[in-house]
Design an enzyme around this catalytic site. Structure first.
Site, PDB file in Angstrom:
ATOM      1  N   GLU A 184      -5.782   3.985   5.524  1.00 39.04           N
ATOM      2  CA  GLU A 184      -5.057   3.695   4.166  1.00 39.04           C
ATOM      3  C   GLU A 184      -5.708   4.774   3.577  1.00 39.04           C
ATOM      4  O   GLU A 184      -5.274   5.090   2.081  1.00 39.04           O
ATOM      5  CB  GLU A 184      -5.585   2.269   3.954  1.00 39.04           C
ATOM      6  CG  GLU A 184      -5.227   1.658   2.388  1.00 39.04           C
ATOM      7  CD  GLU A 184      -6.250   0.935   1.904  1.00 39.04           C
ATOM      8  OE1 GLU A 184      -6.953   1.694   1.066  1.00 39.04           O
ATOM      9  OE2 GLU A 184      -6.191  -0.220   1.619  1.00 39.04           O
TER      10      GLU A 184
ATOM     11  N   ARG B 159       0.827  -1.416   0.021  1.00 43.81           N
ATOM     12  CA  ARG B 159      -0.170  -0.078   0.031  1.00 43.81           C
ATOM     13  C   ARG B 159       0.753   1.180  -0.135  1.00 43.81           C
ATOM     14  O   ARG B 159       0.445   2.411   0.799  1.00 43.81           O
ATOM     15  CB  ARG B 159      -0.957   0.135   1.200  1.00 43.81           C
ATOM     16  CG  ARG B 159      -1.893  -0.946   1.258  1.00 43.81           C
ATOM     17  CD  ARG B 159      -3.048  -0.850   0.144  1.00 43.81           C
ATOM     18  NE  ARG B 159      -4.132  -1.705   0.448  1.00 43.81           N
ATOM     19  CZ  ARG B 159      -4.261  -3.123  -0.418  1.00 43.81           C
ATOM     20  NH1 ARG B 159      -3.332  -3.465  -0.966  1.00 43.81           N
ATOM     21  NH2 ARG B 159      -5.430  -3.618  -0.217  1.00 43.81           N
TER      22      ARG B 159
ATOM     23  N   SER C  72     -11.130  -0.820   2.831  1.00 45.49           N
ATOM     24  CA  SER C  72     -10.504  -0.776   4.142  1.00 45.49           C
ATOM     25  C   SER C  72     -10.060   0.621   4.417  1.00 45.49           C
ATOM     26  O   SER C  72      -9.499   1.301   3.627  1.00 45.49           O
ATOM     27  CB  SER C  72      -9.149  -1.635   3.823  1.00 45.49           C
ATOM     28  OG  SER C  72      -9.491  -2.705   3.528  1.00 45.49           O
TER      29      SER C  72
HETATM   30  P1  FAD Z   1      -8.669   8.661  -5.417  1.00 49.21           P
HETATM   31  O1  FAD Z   1      -9.514   8.133  -4.240  1.00 49.21           O
HETATM   32  O2  FAD Z   1      -9.385   9.502  -6.480  1.00 49.21           O
HETATM   33  O3  FAD Z   1      -7.386   8.698  -5.472  1.00 49.21           O
HETATM   34  C1  FAD Z   1      -6.290   8.360  -4.526  1.00 49.21           C
HETATM   35  C2  FAD Z   1      -4.907   8.911  -4.435  1.00 49.21           C
HETATM   36  O4  FAD Z   1      -4.465   9.046  -5.682  1.00 49.21           O
HETATM   37  C3  FAD Z   1      -5.056  10.379  -3.825  1.00 49.21           C
HETATM   38  O5  FAD Z   1      -3.687  10.607  -3.213  1.00 49.21           O
HETATM   39  C4  FAD Z   1      -5.238  11.267  -5.271  1.00 49.21           C
HETATM   40  O6  FAD Z   1      -4.547  12.293  -5.059  1.00 49.21           O
HETATM   41  C5  FAD Z   1      -4.159  10.039  -6.163  1.00 49.21           C
HETATM   42  N1  FAD Z   1      -4.524  10.122  -7.520  1.00 49.21           N
HETATM   43  C6  FAD Z   1      -5.583   9.695  -8.151  1.00 49.21           C
HETATM   44  N2  FAD Z   1      -5.296   9.849  -9.513  1.00 49.21           N
HETATM   45  C7  FAD Z   1      -4.117  10.477  -9.832  1.00 49.21           C
HETATM   46  C8  FAD Z   1      -3.405  10.825 -10.889  1.00 49.21           C
HETATM   47  N3  FAD Z   1      -3.801  10.498 -12.102  1.00 49.21           N
HETATM   48  N4  FAD Z   1      -2.197  11.460 -10.559  1.00 49.21           N
HETATM   49  C9  FAD Z   1      -1.623  11.737  -9.282  1.00 49.21           C
HETATM   50  N5  FAD Z   1      -2.376  11.483  -8.290  1.00 49.21           N
HETATM   51  C10 FAD Z   1      -3.430  10.663  -8.307  1.00 49.21           C
HETATM   52  N6  FAD Z   1      -7.515  -0.800  -2.832  1.00 49.21           N
HETATM   53  C11 FAD Z   1      -6.645  -1.901  -2.993  1.00 49.21           C
HETATM   54  O7  FAD Z   1      -5.471  -1.875  -3.150  1.00 49.21           O
HETATM   55  N7  FAD Z   1      -7.171  -3.159  -2.943  1.00 49.21           N
HETATM   56  C12 FAD Z   1      -8.613  -3.622  -2.621  1.00 49.21           C
HETATM   57  O8  FAD Z   1      -8.939  -4.602  -2.675  1.00 49.21           O
HETATM   58  C13 FAD Z   1      -9.373  -2.503  -2.773  1.00 49.21           C
HETATM   59  N8  FAD Z   1     -10.701  -2.603  -2.183  1.00 49.21           N
HETATM   60  C14 FAD Z   1     -11.532  -1.621  -2.414  1.00 49.21           C
HETATM   61  C15 FAD Z   1     -12.923  -1.844  -2.362  1.00 49.21           C
HETATM   62  C16 FAD Z   1     -14.042  -0.815  -2.055  1.00 49.21           C
HETATM   63  C17 FAD Z   1     -15.200  -1.061  -1.935  1.00 49.21           C
HETATM   64  C18 FAD Z   1     -13.386   0.622  -2.375  1.00 49.21           C
HETATM   65  C19 FAD Z   1     -14.271   1.642  -2.092  1.00 49.21           C
HETATM   66  C20 FAD Z   1     -12.025   0.721  -2.351  1.00 49.21           C
HETATM   67  C21 FAD Z   1     -11.173  -0.281  -2.323  1.00 49.21           C
HETATM   68  N9  FAD Z   1      -9.507   0.058  -2.584  1.00 49.21           N
HETATM   69  C22 FAD Z   1      -8.973  -1.162  -2.703  1.00 49.21           C
HETATM   70  C23 FAD Z   1      -9.128   1.258  -2.598  1.00 49.21           C
HETATM   71  C24 FAD Z   1      -9.391   2.074  -3.999  1.00 49.21           C
HETATM   72  O9  FAD Z   1     -10.097   1.340  -4.909  1.00 49.21           O
HETATM   73  C25 FAD Z   1      -7.875   2.070  -4.567  1.00 49.21           C
HETATM   74  O10 FAD Z   1      -7.025   2.695  -3.660  1.00 49.21           O
HETATM   75  C26 FAD Z   1      -7.980   2.753  -5.988  1.00 49.21           C
HETATM   76  O11 FAD Z   1      -6.863   2.723  -6.503  1.00 49.21           O
HETATM   77  C27 FAD Z   1      -8.338   4.418  -5.950  1.00 49.21           C
HETATM   78  O12 FAD Z   1      -8.726   4.737  -7.096  1.00 49.21           O
HETATM   79  P2  FAD Z   1      -9.134   6.208  -7.322  1.00 49.21           P
HETATM   80  O13 FAD Z   1      -9.127   6.536  -8.754  1.00 49.21           O
HETATM   81  O14 FAD Z   1     -10.648   6.109  -6.615  1.00 49.21           O
HETATM   82  O15 FAD Z   1      -8.412   7.182  -6.397  1.00 49.21           O
HETATM   83  N1  EPU Z   2     -11.087 -10.947   9.977  1.00 46.37           N
HETATM   84  C1  EPU Z   2     -11.697 -10.821  11.308  1.00 46.37           C
HETATM   85  N2  EPU Z   2     -13.003 -10.675  11.638  1.00 46.37           N
HETATM   86  C2  EPU Z   2     -13.814 -10.274  10.315  1.00 46.37           C
HETATM   87  C3  EPU Z   2     -13.158 -10.310   9.074  1.00 46.37           C
HETATM   88  C4  EPU Z   2     -11.781 -10.375   9.132  1.00 46.37           C
HETATM   89  O1  EPU Z   2     -10.988 -11.096  12.306  1.00 46.37           O
HETATM   90  O2  EPU Z   2     -14.956  -9.834  10.623  1.00 46.37           O
HETATM   91  C5  EPU Z   2      -9.679 -11.289   9.945  1.00 46.37           C
HETATM   92  C6  EPU Z   2      -9.501 -12.914   9.683  1.00 46.37           C
HETATM   93  O3  EPU Z   2      -8.450 -13.376  10.224  1.00 46.37           O
HETATM   94  C7  EPU Z   2      -9.255 -12.818   8.213  1.00 46.37           C
HETATM   95  C8  EPU Z   2      -8.352 -11.328   8.181  1.00 46.37           C
HETATM   96  O4  EPU Z   2      -9.244 -10.703   8.903  1.00 46.37           O
HETATM   97  O5  EPU Z   2      -8.644 -13.767   7.583  1.00 46.37           O
HETATM   98  C9  EPU Z   2      -8.193 -10.936   6.711  1.00 46.37           C
HETATM   99  O6  EPU Z   2      -9.577 -10.483   6.135  1.00 46.37           O
HETATM  100  P1  EPU Z   2      -9.907 -10.322   4.413  1.00 46.37           P
HETATM  101  O7  EPU Z   2      -9.175 -11.713   3.803  1.00 46.37           O
HETATM  102  O8  EPU Z   2     -11.180 -10.114   4.254  1.00 46.37           O
HETATM  103  O9  EPU Z   2      -8.709  -9.136   4.134  1.00 46.37           O
HETATM  104  P2  EPU Z   2      -8.459  -7.920   4.759  1.00 46.37           P
HETATM  105  O10 EPU Z   2      -7.125  -7.821   5.589  1.00 46.37           O
HETATM  106  O11 EPU Z   2      -9.514  -7.381   5.602  1.00 46.37           O
HETATM  107  C10 EPU Z   2      -7.223  -7.226   2.629  1.00 46.37           C
HETATM  108  C11 EPU Z   2      -6.930  -5.643   1.846  1.00 46.37           C
HETATM  109  C12 EPU Z   2      -8.179  -5.673   0.987  1.00 46.37           C
HETATM  110  C13 EPU Z   2      -8.133  -6.511   0.029  1.00 46.37           C
HETATM  111  C14 EPU Z   2      -8.378  -8.004   0.602  1.00 46.37           C
HETATM  112  C15 EPU Z   2      -8.060  -9.255  -0.261  1.00 46.37           C
HETATM  113  C16 EPU Z   2      -5.749  -4.132   3.239  1.00 46.37           C
HETATM  114  C17 EPU Z   2      -5.906  -2.984   4.082  1.00 46.37           C
HETATM  115  N3  EPU Z   2      -6.974  -4.597   2.957  1.00 46.37           N
HETATM  116  O12 EPU Z   2      -8.408  -6.935   3.436  1.00 46.37           O
HETATM  117  O13 EPU Z   2      -8.276  -4.376   0.173  1.00 46.37           O
HETATM  118  O14 EPU Z   2      -9.352  -6.638  -0.942  1.00 46.37           O
HETATM  119  O15 EPU Z   2      -7.298  -8.038   1.760  1.00 46.37           O
HETATM  120  O16 EPU Z   2      -6.766  -9.362  -0.357  1.00 46.37           O
HETATM  121  O17 EPU Z   2      -4.645  -4.707   2.973  1.00 46.37           O
HETATM  122  C18 EPU Z   2      -8.823  -1.933   0.478  1.00 46.37           C
HETATM  123  O18 EPU Z   2      -7.560  -1.861   0.382  1.00 46.37           O
HETATM  124  O19 EPU Z   2      -9.639  -0.974   0.502  1.00 46.37           O
HETATM  125  C19 EPU Z   2      -9.271  -3.343   0.293  1.00 46.37           C
HETATM  126  C20 EPU Z   2     -10.319  -3.930   0.357  1.00 46.37           C
END
Ligand code: FAD
Ligand code: EPU
Length: 332
Positions: free
Chosen positions: A320, A155, A223
């Site tokens: 995050e 991240r 997250s």
């Molecule tokens: P924004 O929120 O618009 O911007 C994020 C950052 O990037 C800001 O600092 C912004 O200034 C900068 N930025 C954006 N575009 C540019 C550009 N072109 N040039 C310079 N800076 C820029 N993330 C994960 O890693 N794994 C996941 O599994 C995951 N699951 C998600 C699930 C949900 C339901 C949600 C809502 C979010 C999740 N995220 C996850 C977080 C998010 O999807 C990512 O961080 C994604 O890359 C953000 O993209 P955005 O365009 O919406 O960024």
């Molecule tokens: N867990 C609990 N209670 C719960 C849910 C989860 O204790 O209610 C614990 C369990 O031990 C489980 C662990 O948390 O095994 C991990 O849960 P999960 O696999 O759902 O992943 P996460 O750590 O919650 C991370 C990323 C997600 C990404 C998933 C899958 C971060 C901060 N988050 O979540 O990214 O989609 O793994 O790879 O690293 C995001 O960045 O926005 C995001 C959603």
């Protein structure tokens, strides 16, 4: 004045002084006079929370286009920063270019993908990044960085540190090996037997839809906190009090990643609410906004989780998501 409510997935009610959509990288030369005023670069707003009315200009890079080239071993895909991430993954699947399937359904733009090195289900995007092209706002010129110089980590990247708010990413070039290898070791993917890329794609979508709240239905930014990385020494100490505390080993370092969801769950925060902001009952790492929440309520809930985790486990949770107040970034 521009409403930001529908421009960030957390959906708090707030405004910016102005909003500019940039359609061409050349617009960066002509229409930006950013030295004199506050600005924020916004992709699709899925990792940004505007806590209150922002006293500056919000700029959306909307550079589009997908250009495909081949080498003997790799597909080279140069993609405009404004393209939608999941649509790119889908396009790759439809064109039999496999590798990005574990990252299906992550919301947001392609330009934001390198910023926090998006990751899910055992894959981080850094392994596919060849080059990031950007506009340097201080030097007012276009530049590129190869993957090795992007300082990618969990991240994290140079774009969140030395280059934070100093560049606009214009395009990202991905190098995807022509010989595909399944990544199937994470969580529910282990249930699959000899999966195809399409099987993994479908499973990731199914798991994500069952676990994570849909921002179209309830405001959230995924997250809210990063999973903390702690020393093995601290982990072994904590295990004496909390024998069931899970952990993930990290390559080549004597540290482990602990799921923040477990820490928050163990302290009983699931379902806890302050006003319109809640800790999600199924995935406690996600904070939600029922539509009536405020930035103050979000900060209050996030800080109470952070201080309880610190007190009980001596672990400092870091947000995050990017938190933006009236004058710019806010520290939790
Ligand atoms: P924004 O929120 O618009 O911007 C994020 C950052 O990037 C800001 O600092 C912004 O200034 C900068 N930025 C954006 N575009 C540019 C550009 N072109 N040039 C310079 N800076 C820029 N993330 C994960 O890693 N794994 C996941 O599994 C995951 N699951 C998600 C699930 C949900 C339901 C949600 C809502 C979010 C999740 N995220 C996850 C977080 C998010 O999807 C990512 O961080 C994604 O890359 C953000 O993209 P955005 O365009 O919406 O960024
Ligand atoms: N867990 C609990 N209670 C719960 C849910 C989860 O204790 O209610 C614990 C369990 O031990 C489980 C662990 O948390 O095994 C991990 O849960 P999960 O696999 O759902 O992943 P996460 O750590 O919650 C991370 C990323 C997600 C990404 C998933 C899958 C971060 C901060 N988050 O979540 O990214 O989609 O793994 O790879 O690293 C995001 O960045 O926005 C995001 C959603």
């Amino acid at each position: 004045m521009q409403s930001l409510t529908s421009l960030h997935s957390f959906g708090l009610s707030c405004t910016a002084q102005a909003f500019i959509r940039m359609n061409q990288p050349t617009d960066l030369h002509s229409s930006l006079n950013l030295k004199s005023s506050a600005f924020y670069i916004l992709g699709e707003g899925s990792n940004t929370v505007f806590l209150e009315d922002y006293q500056g200009t919000v700029i959306r890079p909307a550079f589009m286009g997908v250009d495909l080239k081949h080498t003997d071993t790799h597909y080279l895909l140069k993609v405009g920063a404004g393209e939608n991430w999941h649509q790119l993954v889908l396009w790759c699947m439809q064109n039999q270019i496999y590798g990005l399937e574990n990252l299906a359904l992550i919301p947001g733009s392609v330009g934001a993908a390198p910023i926090q090195n998006i990751g899910a289900y055992g894959v981080e995007i850094e392994q596919f990044i060849h080059q990031v092209d950007f506009y340097d706002l201080n030097k007012q010129c276009h530049k590129s960085l190869r993957r090795q110089s992007c300082e990618f980590a969990y991240r994290d990247s140079v774009f969140k540190n030395d280059l934070a708010d100093k560049v606009v990413i214009t395009s990202v070039t991905f190098a995807i090996p022509k010989i595909w290898q399944a990544v199937e070791h994470y969580g529910e993917l282990r249930e699959l037997s000899e999966p195809s890329a399409m099987d993994i794609f479908n499973k990731v979508i199914e798991v994500r839809q069952s676990k994570l709240p849909d921002p179209k239905k309830i405001g959230n930014a995924g997250s809210f906190f990063k999973n903390p990385i702690i020393s093995l020494e601290q982990f072994h100490l904590l295990q004496k009090t909390w024998p069931s505390m899970p952990s993930y080993a990290l390559d080549n370092i004597a540290k482990v990643k602990v799921p923040a969801a477990w820490l928050i769950d163990t302290l009983g925060f699931k379902g806890k609410k302050i006003g319109g902001i809640a800790c999600h009952p199924n995935q406690p790492l996600v904070l939600t906004n029922d539509g009536s929440g405020t930035g103050e309520e979000l900060l209050a809930l996030a800080r109470s989780i952070q201080s309880a985790v610190s007190k009980e486990f001596s672990i400092e949770l870091e947000n995050e998501v990017r938190l933006i107040g009236k004058n710019g970034p806010v520290v939790l």
